[in-house]
Enzyme design. Structure first.
Site, short mmCIF file in Angstrom:
data_model
loop_
_atom_site.label_atom_id
_atom_site.label_comp_id
_atom_site.label_asym_id
_atom_site.label_seq_id
_atom_site.Cartn_x
_atom_site.Cartn_y
_atom_site.Cartn_z
N ILE A 63 0.82 -1.22 0.00
CA ILE A 63 0.00 0.00 0.00
C ILE A 63 0.86 1.28 0.00
CG2 ILE A 63 -1.93 -1.23 1.10
CD1 ILE A 63 -1.45 0.60 3.58
N ASN A 89 -6.87 -3.31 5.87
CA ASN A 89 -6.38 -3.80 7.15
C ASN A 89 -4.90 -3.46 7.38
OD1 ASN A 89 -6.21 -5.99 9.46
ND2 ASN A 89 -4.65 -6.57 7.94
N VAL A 96 6.38 0.59 21.69
CA VAL A 96 6.40 1.71 22.64
C VAL A 96 7.82 2.15 22.99
CG1 VAL A 96 5.50 2.51 24.86
CG2 VAL A 96 4.31 0.68 23.64
N ALA A 192 2.01 8.92 17.19
CA ALA A 192 1.95 8.89 15.73
C ALA A 192 0.89 7.89 15.26
CB ALA A 192 3.32 8.50 15.16
N TYR A 193 0.85 6.73 15.93
CA TYR A 193 -0.13 5.70 15.56
C TYR A 193 -1.56 6.24 15.77
CZ TYR A 193 -2.62 1.20 15.65
OH TYR A 193 -3.50 0.16 15.40
N VAL A 195 -2.63 9.34 15.82
CA VAL A 195 -2.98 10.37 14.83
C VAL A 195 -3.24 9.71 13.47
CG1 VAL A 195 -2.14 12.39 13.55
CG2 VAL A 195 -1.81 12.26 16.03
N ARG A 231 -3.91 -10.37 20.04
CA ARG A 231 -2.56 -10.98 20.08
C ARG A 231 -2.02 -11.16 18.66
NH1 ARG A 231 -5.41 -13.91 23.79
NH2 ARG A 231 -5.79 -15.67 22.38
N THR A 232 -1.21 -10.19 18.22
CA THR A 232 -0.55 -10.28 16.91
C THR A 232 0.86 -9.75 17.09
OG1 THR A 232 -1.17 -8.02 16.33
CG2 THR A 232 -2.72 -9.77 15.69
P1 NAP Z 1 0.26 -7.26 12.18
O1 NAP Z 1 0.15 -8.63 12.73
O2 NAP Z 1 1.50 -6.47 12.37
O3 NAP Z 1 -0.08 -7.34 10.60
C1 NAP Z 1 -0.03 -6.21 9.80
C2 NAP Z 1 -0.16 -6.62 8.36
O4 NAP Z 1 -0.09 -5.44 7.55
C3 NAP Z 1 0.99 -7.54 7.91
O5 NAP Z 1 0.47 -8.47 6.99
C4 NAP Z 1 1.94 -6.57 7.22
O6 NAP Z 1 2.76 -7.19 6.23
C5 NAP Z 1 0.91 -5.66 6.56
N1 NAP Z 1 1.50 -4.42 6.07
C6 NAP Z 1 2.21 -3.48 6.74
N2 NAP Z 1 2.61 -2.51 5.91
C7 NAP Z 1 2.14 -2.84 4.67
C8 NAP Z 1 2.22 -2.24 3.39
N3 NAP Z 1 2.89 -1.11 3.19
N4 NAP Z 1 1.60 -2.85 2.36
C9 NAP Z 1 0.92 -4.00 2.54
N5 NAP Z 1 0.83 -4.63 3.72
C10 NAP Z 1 1.44 -4.05 4.77
O7 NAP Z 1 -0.92 -6.33 12.75
P2 NAP Z 1 -2.42 -6.67 13.22
O8 NAP Z 1 -2.45 -6.57 14.68
O9 NAP Z 1 -2.94 -7.86 12.53
O10 NAP Z 1 -3.16 -5.36 12.66
C11 NAP Z 1 -4.14 -5.39 11.63
C12 NAP Z 1 -4.91 -4.09 11.67
O11 NAP Z 1 -5.61 -3.97 12.92
C13 NAP Z 1 -4.05 -2.83 11.57
O12 NAP Z 1 -4.74 -1.86 10.82
C14 NAP Z 1 -3.92 -2.39 13.01
O13 NAP Z 1 -3.61 -1.01 13.12
C15 NAP Z 1 -5.30 -2.72 13.53
N6 NAP Z 1 -5.40 -2.84 14.97
C16 NAP Z 1 -4.77 -3.85 15.64
C17 NAP Z 1 -4.93 -3.97 17.01
C18 NAP Z 1 -4.28 -5.09 17.80
O14 NAP Z 1 -4.45 -5.13 19.02
N7 NAP Z 1 -3.55 -5.99 17.17
C19 NAP Z 1 -5.72 -3.05 17.72
C20 NAP Z 1 -6.37 -2.05 17.01
C21 NAP Z 1 -6.21 -1.95 15.64
P3 NAP Z 1 4.27 -7.69 6.55
O15 NAP Z 1 4.15 -9.08 7.11
O16 NAP Z 1 4.92 -7.63 5.20
O17 NAP Z 1 4.87 -6.73 7.52
#
Ligand code: NAP
Length: 276
Positions: A63, A89, A96, A192-193, A195, A231-232
């Site tokens: 993206i 997504n 932190v 930053a996150y 915002v 949990r990710t």
């Molecule tokens: P994650 O496990 O870190 O997964 C993030 C995914 O986004 C990975 O597949 C990553 O690919 C991909 N990504 C990052 N930059 C990208 C780019 N430039 N182009 C394409 N793909 C890209 O995070 P997650 O926890 O699943 O988060 C998913 C969503 O939920 C995010 O929008 C996050 O902000 C939101 N969220 C998560 C939580 C939480 O507690 N986990 C809470 C609130 C909101 P790579 O493997 O290549 O890095």
């Protein structure tokens, strides 16, 4: 050209995005695209789901890369004549205790989470088919960061008339203000996150208004949501929800029935509309 409905999930090689694809493979009546910036990681994730008897398809998507976004748009237009479900997504977050200077964190985080998500929308929203669903994965961090903005900024971000251009100007200003180390004086919270996710939630409100104004008869529903604390790799092992549970609200919004007239233009958490 295929008349099969088609769904795309960004950043779905792991975490919540991967679980959204898994759920859509079981419940969406059409082709489901797992996308990843790295084709190796993407294909590996596809293979994992294939072992379970599921049949996701794969397309590369970074993206941050306009060329990659346009290639996906052209592919979808040519093969399907558009798109039925889009789940934005993909996102990043610095840990932190990361020592990277705040101004760099601000630039890098906004680049993917806000500008990357906006760039996808600029290319793919025009090809959304009638009764389509768009889900922008934001975060409760957007609401808490909003509460820590100056009154003036809060008023702008809650406005029902703010334009996409004005939002882009504000997001750009945040990055510039961090470089001059005046962001707190200028009314920004120190996250930053947070915002970047304000940007995603407000962008969603603007895009929903755009659909109301320009394509009312197409019944497209677009919302922002929070998956919960999951949990990710992003949130770590202490979070209470499994990735599968984190996928529930985004999947609910992606599969709203065709006779639903809402939610639309909302920020949704635990399948419930939140006050912004
Ligand atoms: P994650 O496990 O870190 O997964 C993030 C995914 O986004 C990975 O597949 C990553 O690919 C991909 N990504 C990052 N930059 C990208 C780019 N430039 N182009 C394409 N793909 C890209 O995070 P997650 O926890 O699943 O988060 C998913 C969503 O939920 C995010 O929008 C996050 O902000 C939101 N969220 C998560 C939580 C939480 O507690 N986990 C809470 C609130 C909101 P790579 O493997 O290549 O890095």
């Amino acid at each position: 050209m295929s008349s099969v409905p088609v769904a795309v999930v960004t950043g779905s090689n792991k975490g919540i995005g991967f679980e959204i694809v898994r759920a859509l493979c079981k419940r969406f009546p059409g082709d489901v695209y797992l996308t990843a910036r790295d084709p190796g990681r993407g294909q590996e994730a596809v293979a994992k789901l294939q072992e379970e008897g599921l049949h996701p398809l794969f397309h590369q998507l970074d993206i941050d890369d306009p060329q990659s976004i346009r290639a996906l748009r052209d592919f979808l237009k040519q093969k399907y004549g558009g798109l039925n479900v889009l789940v934005n997504n993909a996102a990043i977050a610095f840990k932190v205790n990361d020592q990277t200077p705040f101004a760099v964190q601000a630039e890098v985080t906004l680049k993917t989470n806000f500008f990357g998500t906006r760039n996808i929308c600029t290319e793919l929203l025009p090809i959304m088919k009638p009764y389509g669903k768009v889900v922008n994965v934001s975060s409760m961090a957007s609401s808490s960061a909003l509460g820590r903005c100056s009154q003036e900024l809060q008023k702008k971000f809650r406005s029902d008339t703010i334009t996409e251009e004005e939002l882009v100007e504000l997001m750009t200003k945040f990055v510039e203000d961090t470089k001059k180390n005046v962001h707190e004086k200028e009314g920004w919270p120190n996250t930053a996150y947070g915002v970047s996710k304000i940007g995603v939630t407000v962008l969603s409100r603007i895009q929903a208004r755009m659909f109301n104004e320009k394509r009312k008869g197409d019944h497209i529903l677009l919302n922002a949501c929070c998956p919960g604390w999951v949990r990710t790799d992003m949130a770590g092992p202490k979070a209470p929800k499994s990735p599968e549970e984190g996928a529930e609200t985004p999947v609910y919004l992606a599969l709203l029935p065709s006779d639903a007239d809402g939610p639309h233009g909302q920020f949704v958490s635990e399948k419930t509309v939140q006050t912004w």
